[in-house]
Design a protein around this motif. Structure first.
Motif, PDB file in Angstrom:
ATOM      1  N   MET A 223      39.134  39.322  44.335  1.00  4.30           N
ATOM      2  CA  MET A 223      39.081  39.043  42.893  1.00  4.30           C
ATOM      3  C   MET A 223      40.337  38.279  42.461  1.00  4.30           C
ATOM      4  N   ASP A 224      41.475  38.674  43.019  1.00  4.86           N
ATOM      5  CA  ASP A 224      42.731  38.001  42.721  1.00  4.86           C
ATOM      6  C   ASP A 224      42.655  36.525  43.085  1.00  4.86           C
ATOM      7  N   GLU A 225      42.138  36.272  44.266  1.00 10.11           N
ATOM      8  CA  GLU A 225      42.042  34.892  44.739  1.00 10.11           C
ATOM      9  C   GLU A 225      41.066  34.098  43.875  1.00 10.11           C
ATOM     10  N   ALA A 226      39.938  34.718  43.544  1.00  7.22           N
ATOM     11  CA  ALA A 226      38.896  34.002  42.801  1.00  7.22           C
ATOM     12  C   ALA A 226      39.317  33.721  41.362  1.00  7.22           C
ATOM     13  N   TYR A 227      39.981  34.701  40.718  1.00  5.76           N
ATOM     14  CA  TYR A 227      40.206  34.566  39.273  1.00  5.76           C
ATOM     15  C   TYR A 227      41.645  34.328  38.869  1.00  5.76           C
TER      16      TYR A 227
END
Ligand code: SF4
Length: 181
Positions: free
Chosen positions: A105-109
């Motif tokens: 999620m960190d990478e995506a958002y």
């Protein structure tokens, strides 16, 4: 006499298995003589209208909506077929199973080079389906009756399998349709 019904869904996949299904080309005219489509992105029917003979599942479960859809298919379909690698073993989406969800999620958002997100907020609207901790292949959620391997399985493979199932014949596909060498 009423025609048997077929339903299809695309969960966590790329829609490539549906595209391969549509590659049956002119045989689609034969198909619509043989079956009616129920819930499917092909006809955009969103809810089941009754019992279905064959359900074709593309993709795995990556969120809670996928789980509900899959359980709904199991409830309504006499025969459930996992079509393609994503449905069978998670395939490409399951690459994320090696990374904790929070990092994904960190990478995506937040961290990707194309992300602009000054607040750092990760989408959490109640309307959004909850993301699962990992990718779940279909058979880890419901009983699957048949598996069609491939990424995607060819149109000929899907066609041969569907005809066999609709005619209550054994799903005994020739080697040429299931080899990947
Ligand atoms: S199996 Fe391959 S073609 Fe089918 S949905 Fe998955 S990635 Fe796409």
């Amino acid at each position: 006499m009423a025609k048997p019904k077929v339903a299809t869904t695309s969960m966590c996949g790329c829609f490539g298995c549906h595209m391969s299904f549509l590659d049956i080309d002119e045989r689609i005219l034969e198909l619509i003589e043989l079956v009616d489509f129920d819930k499917s992105p092909i006809d955009d029917i969103k809810e089941f209208t009754g019992p279905v003979a064959v359900g074709l599942i593309e993709g795995s479960c990556c969120n809670e909506e996928n789980v509900h859809v899959l359980q709904d298919f199991r409830k309504h379909c006499d025969v459930l077929v996992a079509v393609g690698g994503c449905a069978i073993n998670g395939d490409i989406p399951a690459l994320r199973n090696t990374v904790p969800l929070s990092e994904c999620m960190d990478e995506a958002y937040r961290k990707s080079v194309t992300t602009y997100n000054p607040s750092g907020q990760i989408p959490n609207d109640p309307e959004l389906p909850l993301i699962l901790d990992r990718i779940y292949p279909c058979n880890e959620v419901v009983k699957i009756d048949y598996y069609l391997p491939g990424c995607p399985p060819s149109a000929d493979t899907i066609w041969a399998a569907l005809l066999a199932l609709l005619n209550n014949k054994p799903l005994d596909l020739p080697y040429e349709l299931i080899k990947y060498d």
